[in-house]
Design an enzyme around this catalytic site. Structure first.
Site: not given
Ligand code: GLY
Ligand code: MN
Ligand code: MN
Length: 435
Positions: A358, A268
């Site tokens: 998440h 991420d």
């Molecule tokens: N891409 C999802 C987040 O940054 O939480």
């Molecule tokens: Mn994130």
């Molecule tokens: Mn993110």
């Protein structure tokens, strides 16, 4: 190759926490996208964590009360007429060998076998996250067994989420998980660098999305770990902007929040950079505030520190920075107490990362924030979002900035798994410099 020992070790750890409970899990259902076509199949994360099985149509029972078959996998039976459409299936014997199961049975017998397993269990644990049909089925079966054993005694006292045990296990990553997550992070980092190099005013957001996502797949990932966000100018101030259809103008900042999934594990990353390769003074001012907070939080991430402390540090630095550059007024204490910062910073500093972007796992236990331990992985992603309708000084309107890295807690501190993507202003400008 399926690393059966890893999944076996996880099941053994789980069994220790079960008592006389039984675990009955269903794989994720397939999801229709449009007539006759499904979304790409993605296994349920808890199911995968305990079995390593990633194909559709499966279920499993982990039953310490069954000494002959503590681990039963249920799969789709071989069927040449169906397999020509969807691919070859393993035989039951092959399934036993490949996944280290004690037996493999036809998925058609899942319900009957579940009922039988429930009879000798004190509690039933199941995956109760997203599949409502399965949840209702489990409730029905528990009710049915309880009725059957009403006079003879026994039977499960209740149905509980497998998450109550497994999400705690998933919070601390093992070596193999860290290896896969680093691979996902490396692929994503390369893609971000490609996107920065490719970006030119006049291109579209979706063209940058294509640069990123083609690299995710080219480098062996299964695709994006979540819907890619590529937002230019004011679009960067929309937290979940996923349309990605606009043209990128000269002078815009481009916020890119996109990363790959590799062998089920997510990364991420967010970077924000100027479309034309050079930050304006106003962009530099806000970027500097976000970068200072982000680096300080990464630096502070180590064993013994609580997750909440990281957020508190982030918030204070963002607020102090916003006051310094004239985006907020008052004192830092007032701004934090009155929450006036939420005009420009309205999310948390980060989240757990793993099989889910998440990732599952608690943030608080008995009212106290979780304390960081080696093996935990989370994001650090402060941001400031000044949309075009805000009452901020004119020069700041239409600027959205987030910087996000993936942090692994180690015995002595942390490892920034996504450090390969530049985030210093000079580094970004140098990378994007046209020669
Ligand atoms: N891409 C999802 C987040 O940054 O939480
Ligand atoms: Mn994130
Ligand atoms: Mn993110």
């Amino acid at each position: 190759m399926v690393h059966t020992n890893i999944y076996k070790t996880r099941r053994e750890k789980l069994i220790k926490a079960l008592g006389r409970g039984v675990v009955i899990l269903k794989g994720a259902p397939e999801q229709i996208r449009t007539n006759d076509t499904e979304y790409p199949y993605r296994q349920d994360s808890d199911f995968f964590y305990l079995t390593g099985y990633s194909d559709p149509g499966a279920a499993c029972i982990i039953n310490p009360n069954d000494s002959d078959h503590p681990f039963t996998l249920f799969v789709l039976p071989q069927d040449p007429k169906k397999e020509v459409w969807t691919g070859w299936r393993l035989s039951f014997d092959e399934t036993v060998k490949v996944y280290g199961a004690d037996q493999a049975l036809d998925i058609a017998s899942f319900e009957t076998e579940s009922l039988a397993a429930m009879k000798s269990a004190a509690k039933v644990y199941s995956n109760l996250n997203h599949d409502r049909d399965h949840q209702h089925k489990m409730l029905d079966l528990v009710g049915q067994v309880r009725k059957e054993v009403q006079r003879s005694g026994g039977g499960p006292e209740g149905l509980e989420s497998i998450g109550s045990i497994v999400h705690g296990m998933r919070l601390v990553k093992d070596e193999r998980e860290i290896e896969l997550m680093q691979k996902a992070a490396d692929i994503s980092a390369e893609a971000h660098i490609k996107a920065m190099k490719a970006c030119q005013p006049g291109m579209t957001e979706f063209q940058i999305q294509a640069v990123l996502e083609s690299h995710f797949v080219y480098a062996g990932g299964s695709g994006p770990a979540y819907t890619s966000i590529v937002g230019a100018g004011d679009n960067a101030t929309v937290l979940h902007y996923v349309k990605n259809r606009d043209t990128i103008a000269d002078g815009d900042l481009l916020l890119v929040d996109a990363a790959a999934e590799f062998e089920m594990y997510a990364s991420d990353i967010t970077r924000t950079f100027p479309a034309n390769g050079n930050f304006s003074d106003a962009q530099k001012a806000i970027y500097g505030v976000v970068l200072k907070a982000q680096k300080a939080v990464v630096e502070a991430s180590k064993p013994g520190v609580s997750f909440q402390e990281l957020h508190d540090l982030d918030l204070r630095l963002l607020v102090e920075g916003m006051l310094e550059i004239g985006l907020l007024t008052g004192t830092a204490d007032e701004v934090i107490k009155n929450e006036t910062y939420t005009d420009y910073f309205m999310h948390k500093t980060g989240h757990w990362l793993g099989l889910d972007v998440h990732d599952m796992g608690k943030y608080m236990v008995d009212g106290d924030s979780i304390i960081l331990e080696p093996g935990m992985v989370f994001t650090v992603e402060p941001g400031i979002y000044v949309n075009s309708k805000s009452k901020a000084p004119e020069k700041y309107r239409g600027i959205g900035i987030r910087i996000e890295d993936d942090i692994l807690i180690t015995a002595t501190g942390n490892k920034n798994m996504t450090a390969a993507v530049p985030k210093e202003i000079m580094e970004i400008e140098a990378l994007m410099a046209r020669v």
